[in-house]
Design an enzyme around this catalytic site. Structure first.
Site, PDB file in Angstrom:
ATOM      1  N   LEU A 122      32.441 -25.124  63.610  1.00  0.00           N
ATOM      2  CA  LEU A 122      30.791 -24.681  63.053  1.00  0.00           C
ATOM      3  C   LEU A 122      30.465 -25.812  63.328  1.00  0.00           C
ATOM      4  O   LEU A 122      29.483 -25.666  63.260  1.00  0.00           O
ATOM      5  CB  LEU A 122      30.744 -23.784  61.595  1.00  0.00           C
ATOM      6  CG  LEU A 122      31.900 -22.541  61.630  1.00  0.00           C
ATOM      7  CD1 LEU A 122      31.313 -21.438  60.991  1.00  0.00           C
ATOM      8  CD2 LEU A 122      30.735 -21.135  63.083  1.00  0.00           C
ATOM      9  N   HIS A 178      46.569 -18.275  50.829  1.00  0.00           N
ATOM     10  CA  HIS A 178      46.130 -16.112  50.429  1.00  0.00           C
ATOM     11  C   HIS A 178      47.136 -15.236  50.132  1.00  0.00           C
ATOM     12  O   HIS A 178      47.908 -15.765  50.257  1.00  0.00           O
ATOM     13  CB  HIS A 178      45.296 -16.116  51.991  1.00  0.00           C
ATOM     14  CG  HIS A 178      44.517 -14.735  51.678  1.00  0.00           C
ATOM     15  ND1 HIS A 178      44.620 -14.067  51.747  1.00  0.00           N
ATOM     16  CD2 HIS A 178      42.419 -14.741  51.133  1.00  0.00           C
ATOM     17  CE1 HIS A 178      43.920 -13.447  51.462  1.00  0.00           C
ATOM     18  NE2 HIS A 178      42.753 -14.178  51.719  1.00  0.00           N
ATOM     19  N   ARG A 210      43.189 -14.695  43.369  1.00  0.00           N
ATOM     20  CA  ARG A 210      43.893 -14.869  44.635  1.00  0.00           C
ATOM     21  C   ARG A 210      45.252 -16.031  43.879  1.00  0.00           C
ATOM     22  O   ARG A 210      46.353 -15.254  43.995  1.00  0.00           O
ATOM     23  CB  ARG A 210      43.361 -15.765  45.781  1.00  0.00           C
ATOM     24  CG  ARG A 210      42.740 -15.045  46.776  1.00  0.00           C
ATOM     25  CD  ARG A 210      41.628 -15.579  47.254  1.00  0.00           C
ATOM     26  NE  ARG A 210      41.099 -15.475  48.422  1.00  0.00           N
ATOM     27  CZ  ARG A 210      40.394 -16.152  49.732  1.00  0.00           C
ATOM     28  NH1 ARG A 210      40.530 -17.156  49.724  1.00  0.00           N
ATOM     29  NH2 ARG A 210      38.961 -15.302  50.098  1.00  0.00           N
TER      30      ARG A 210
END
Lengths: 640, 257, 270
Positions: free
Chosen positions: A44, A267, A332
């Site tokens: 990106l 995660h 998380r």
């Protein structure tokens, strides 16, 4: 000692970026074509930067190790991208997005950078829509939003579960357009192996053509690194197998400071490791925690029993027990650490003992299998594909996995590192997420840096460089860099040891996961700082790299990357050991509140630690950039 | 590039040529069959029909040229595309596997070859008279119309018109040879298979096909091809089964000659 | 109950295409691989085989891979004649060893197409796809020039359909599976994605003409409407998009023939 001038503009927070854009120098349009800019990476950040700079008129050369600029791991991001559009009329604003991001980062990011990120977030969505990114829409044809962790407003734009893919393909289409128009010279399958500095300025790179093995020199007026994060230090991660830290690590060795390497994000809901052959961990969307209940057996001896044979009273729904208010929906990092704790106690499920159950039986009983299928069908399918288990019948097994790195090369407000002319964008820099990144913010940062920051700030540097003054690639600095790359390649190939590269990567991953993972201790980190240098020595004594340098050689590529990972792993542990506090993704067991929340030490550690290379076998220097919070008060992060 | 360039040089352009010529040829074979089925009526019908077509003169030639051009273009496009396709694969797979392509689609080239061979024979047989010359219409006694032959209500060939070519007896006598009939039946069978993929394919190529009605389209194609095959089977079938007999007088006359 | 205990380990014979370089001769070579966990992915099996080869002093099998979660489009093996191997709607990296039986002979080849020349072993050069994209697979929107994202509503069904097409991962399985090595599904997916959106209308005709002509020039084959491509596609992109592109192409061709040419395209006198 490096000088770390953050160059944060003065004035009120909301005016800093506007003011800065007026204050920084411009390059006149006729001169732009006289400057060459190297962009490494086409995720990106890289693709958006390369196409935007090319559109401005700069001559751009873009390098990727992939076979196409469409393959970078940005493509795997699922959830979405945040933007303070307030299309939902729910009270969102640039300030709120800024505040959520600062708070989410546990007050370890720069205020000015984060505010700018929130400002440009709205332009990103406009730009992407104009490129044809097929974001989800409402029936009226306007854009849809959803909410995401760490925010109380609905500001996440998404394209099914493939937002990263669609945003990357948008940036790739812009890059393709500029390549087709002859504005960007694209080099695929070209891996950057060194940064070339001339008089202290970044003026070129050394790359290896991965197909022919040829070492090439490329000079430029400025170098932009957009090469992603370094999570593969852990070997097993949600990263792509090829993701690596070589570009930023070699830049570090040429003088760029590495900031906050210990800030890593884990995660909580990934599919557990199934064996030693494992190469990759797959993420399961966090949304599963909305309806699934997480548990392990109370008794160690039950851990291999069929889960439905374990009676209710012998199950420990530990999140509901430890955090009654938030239960299975706690943040998380807390969920991840709790899973680690119960597995450390020997109660983890599955053959490896590293897994906990995510059980849907109750919600299936309550709402029926069809409702659950509608909500999570595709996730259950992915789970089935990988594990051959049906989560409708048996509980899923999940375990936390390495997911993102907030640390990276140090950059100032212009995204320029302490090496003049070296710019670092996206996950490769350290600037915007502090000690923890919120969901749907990584895509925002990558595109923000590439589309809307670097096109302005690179001009400020280039305007100070005489047009046409870039060195020729036959100068001494290039020769020296090429020789050092050649020497390393030769050393790897001539070594003829007894173990393949993967052997060392796996061992490094285990050390890092054990000592520098979800929960870190002084003792553990000290041990790691013994083990890693030993591993490094063993690597150089015993690695076996087959094949030759003058052809496509994947073992050689991987060997160089793993050599860098080993060194970077050591720096991460050193940083984690020095940072005597807990903040965001960096959790030191010594520093916690009774409820397990991070205990920061703003007094002593309210700063960025930027490590400076001092030479092989020398301890790197820890530089400090104080974080001056002018507008937000640092407080205890509280999601209860 | 201009229109001709786009159509004749690009892959999709040539596919469009395949589709449009294919469509013309489907129209032709369908019309041809309908015309031929008049054989089940009195000989006045099919013979009158033949006489009517001949009476069109230049118009008949326009139609013939369109059909010939279609055949030529269809074959040219197929050949050009096939040659490119071979080149595009390069080295073939060591292990071959097909997921879902239909047999009809995979046999297009072979059914095409056989249909072409049949076409040439068929023309030699019934149009030019190079095969089975003995029963070729020009060599049979001429026929005199017993009644009017009407096209769209208008009288095209009047009753009593003499010197009409005896198509009826040519066909019946021709198909009395079982080998000829068998070849004809096999060929129209393969042509039907060719059309099965061809119909489906032309809709796809012209962009008129999607998931919403592709299943329906396929069923329609199957029915059309089946009807086409049965219609074509009926003529030699009826001759072989003895349901269609040559008219004795003509046969006698032919033999007398 | 628990996956790793469900099935027995398996042994297989791997018949792999080995080719040292682009213009070198290639051949199949057999390798035995024993005691494989069925929960291992196909690529992990190749990792294991490669480590064994390395230790034996042989050169490992070169194969393309990256994300290993079916989205980057890098992996590209033809397994037993099927692009991406057994299973529907998945990439090579999502094939697991449990899809095979003990004792199987598994033939692994690169994607074969003249437009995808072999680089080494199982790796092909698919840069032809990039070239097609560069010819027109974009909407020209310079950074900073975009209007507000909600200024242009897009009907939800169009946006959803565009997303179906945009899901393409650019792996080349369509080319590999097509008996003619045609790239029609890939090109159609991109043409349809952009052509379905209002933003993509300005360049719609030019896009389809340019992308198709580049596709042709690169030596891909032609579509014979057998739809092996969509059956092999890891994202199950439908061949309906090919029909759509054909229609677009025909329309663009006809419009280009009858459109008057503008007198000049230069800027103002300024």
């Amino acid at each position: 000692m490096a000088t770390l001038d953050s160059k944060i503009p003065s004035g009120p927070l909301a005016d800093k970026w506007r003011k800065h854009k007026v204050d920084i120098k411009l390059v006149n349009p006729a001169n732009k074509r006289k400057y060459e800019v190297i962009v490494v990476g086409a995720g990106l950040a890289g693709a958006s930067a390369a196409s935007s700079l090319a559109d401005l008129g700069y001559k751009v050369k873009c390098f990727v190790f992939h076979d196409s600029p469409r393959r970078a791991h940005s493509i795997a991001a699922q959830g979405g991208i945040n933007a303070a559009k307030n299309y939902q009329n729910d009270g969102d604003s640039v300030y709120r997005l800024f505040y959520d991001t600062i708070k989410g980062g546990d007050y370890r990011a720069r205020e000015a950078n984060v505010h700018r990120l929130a400002e440009v977030s709205v332009n990103i969505i406009d730009q992407c829509v104009a490129q044809g990114v097929p974001f989800a829409r409402e029936y009226g044809g306007l854009l849809a939003n959803r909410s995401f962790g760490g925010a109380q407003v609905s500001r996440t734009f998404y394209a099914r579960g493939q937002t990263g893919q669609q945003l990357l393909l948008g940036a790739y289409s812009a890059l393709s357009r500029t390549i087709g128009a002859g504005l960007v010279e694209m080099h695929t399958q070209s891996e950057m192996l060194d940064l070339v500095t001339v008089d202290g300025h970044a003026k070129g790179i050394i790359v290896r053509d991965l197909v022919t093995g040829k070492i090439e020199r490329h000079s430029a007026d400025a170098v932009v690194l957009a090469t992603g994060g370094y999570g593969n230090v852990f070997n097993l991660a949600t990263y792509a197998r090829g993701s690596n830290a070589t570009a930023i690590w070699r830049a570090y060795k040429r003088g760029a400071c590495f900031a906050n390497p210990c800030y890593t994000q884990i995660h909580p809901t990934c599919i557990p490791v199934s064996g030693d052959y494992q190469s990759k961990l797959t993420l399961m969307s966090e949304s599963l925690r909305n309806d699934g209940r997480i548990w392990v057996p109370k008794k160690k001896e039950d851990r291999l029993k069929a889960p439905d044979s374990i009676p209710e009273e012998d199950r420990d729904y530990y999140l509901e027990r430890m955090y009654p208010a938030f239960g299975n929906l706690c943040p998380r990092d807390i969920a991840s650490r709790a899973a680690k704790r119960v597995c450390d106690e020997g109660r983890g499920v599955g053959a490896s003992g590293l897994g906990v159950y995510l059980d849907f039986s109750e919600v299936i009983k309550r709402l029926g299998e069809n409702t659950v299928r509608e909500r999570y069908g595709n996730l259950f399918d992915i789970y089935h594909e990988i594990t051959a288990e049906s989560a409708y019948q048996v509980p899923m097994r999940i375990f936390p996995a390495m997911h993102y790195t907030m640390g990276g090369l140090w950059v100032d407000y212009n995204l320029m590192s302490n090496v003049p002319g070296l710019f670092v964008l996206g996950e490769a820099n350290f600037s915007d997420h502090g000690a923890n990144r919120l969901g749907a913010s990584a895509l925002m940062q990558g595109l923000g840096d590439g589309y809307f920051v670097i096109p302005y700030t690179i001009g400020d540097y280039l305007a100070s460089q005489k047009p046409g003054s870039r060195p020729k690639p036959d100068t001494a600095a290039f020769t020296a860099a090429e020789q050092s790359v050649g020497a390393m390649t030769k050393r790897l190939l001539d070594n003829k040891g007894k173990q393949p590269v993967s052997h060392f990567h796996k061992r490094l991953g285990k050390i890092m996961w054990e000592h520098c993972g979800m929960a870190r201790t002084k003792g553990g980190l000290e041990q790691a700082l013994q083990k890693i240098p030993a591993l490094r020595e063993e690597f150089w004594a015993n690695v076996l790299v087959p094949g030759s340098a003058d052809t496509l050689n994947q073992s050689l590529e991987q060997a160089g990357r793993v050599a860098d990972f080993i060194e970077l792993g050591e720096l991460m542990c050193r940083d984690a050991l020095t940072r005597e506090e807990s903040c965001g993704g960096h959790f030191r067991e010594e520093h916690q509140y009774p409820d397990g929340e991070c205990k920061r030490d703003d007094e002593k550690f309210g700063h960025v630690a930027a490590w400076e290379y001092q030479g092989a076998d020398k301890t790197p220097l820890r530089n400090v950039e104080p974080l001056n919070y002018e507008f937000v008060k640092m407080s205890v992060r509280n999601y209860k | 590039m201009n229109l001709v360039g786009y159509l004749f040089c690009s892959s999709i352009g040539r596919k469009i040529i395949m589709a449009v010529t294919g469509l013309i040829l489907i129209g032709f074979v369908a019309g041809h069959l309908v015309g031929n089925l008049q054989i089940f009526q009195e000989p006045d019908h099919i013979n009158g029909y033949g006489q009517f077509l001949h009476s069109l003169g230049a118009l008949l030639w326009v139609a013939r040229l369109v059909i010939i051009a279609s055949v030529v273009l269809h074959i040219w496009a197929a050949t050009a595309l096939t040659l490119e396709n071979k080149k595009a694969r390069g080295t073939d797979y060591g292990f071959k596997h097909t997921i879902q392509a239909t047999l009809a689609s995979r046999a297009m080239r072979w059914t095409g070859y056989i249909v072409l061979a049949f076409l040439l024979y068929h023309l030699a047989h019934f149009t030019v008279g190079l095969a089975q010359t003995g029963t070729f219409k020009e060599n049979l006694p001429h026929y005199t119309m017993g009644s009017d032959y009407r096209v769209a209500g208008f009288v095209a060939v009047k009753a009593g018109t003499p010197e009409v070519l005896d198509v009826y007896n040519m066909v019946v006598l021709g198909f009395q040879n079982p080998i000829v009939s068998l070849f004809y039946i096999i060929a129209v069978g393969l042509l039907s298979v060719h059309l099965l993929h061809g119909i489906d394919s032309l809709f796809q190529t012209l962009g008129l096909r999607n998931a919403k009605w592709s299943a329906g389209l396929h069923k329609i194609a199957v029915v059309l091809c089946l009807v086409y095959f049965l219609g074509n089977l009926a003529i030699p079938g009826a001759v072989l089964a003895g349901k269609l007999q040559p008219r004795a007088a003509s046969v006698a006359a032919a033999h007398a000659k | 109950m628990v996956a790793e205990n469900t099935t027995k380990n398996l042994s297989i014979t791997l018949r792999v295409w080995r080719q040292a370089g682009p213009n070198q001769p290639g051949k199949f070579v057999d390798y035995q691989s024993k005691d494989l966990n069925p929960n291992m992915s196909f690529l992990e099996m190749l990792d294991v085989v490669n480590d064994e080869l390395t230790l034996k002093g042989e050169e490992p099998i070169a194969f393309a891979h990256d994300c290993r979660e079916g989205i980057c489009g890098t992996c590209s093996c033809t397994i037993n004649g099927k692009a991406h191997g057994p299973g529907k709607g998945i990439a090579t990296c999502q094939v697991y060893m449990r899809a095979f039986r003990d004792g199987d002979v598994i033939t692994v080849e690169p994607f074969r197409a003249t437009a995808f020349p072999i680089v080494k072993d199982l790796i092909t050069d698919r840069s032809a796809f990039d070239k097609i994209q560069q010819a027109g697979g974009f909407i020209t929107a310079r950074t900073g020039s975009a209007p507000d994202a909600n200024a242009l509503p897009v009907p939800k069904p169009d946006a959803d359909l565009a997303m179906d097409a945009a899901a393409c991962i650019g792996c080349g399985a369509c080319v590999a599976a097509c008996k003619n090595a045609s790239a029609m599904l890939f090109v159609a997916a991109k043409v349809s994605h952009l052509g379905l959106l209002p933003q993509g209308q300005a360049e719609r005709d030019q896009r389809v003409l340019a992308m198709v002509s580049t596709m042709d020039a690169l030596g891909f084959g032609n579509c014979t409407n057998q739809y092996e491509c969509s059956a092999a596609c890891p994202k199950l992109i439908t061949h309906d998009f090919i029909a759509r592109m054909n229609r677009d192409y025909l329309g663009a061709t006809l419009r280009s023939a009858f459109k008057p040419a503008p007198l000049g395209t230069g800027g103002g006198a300024g």
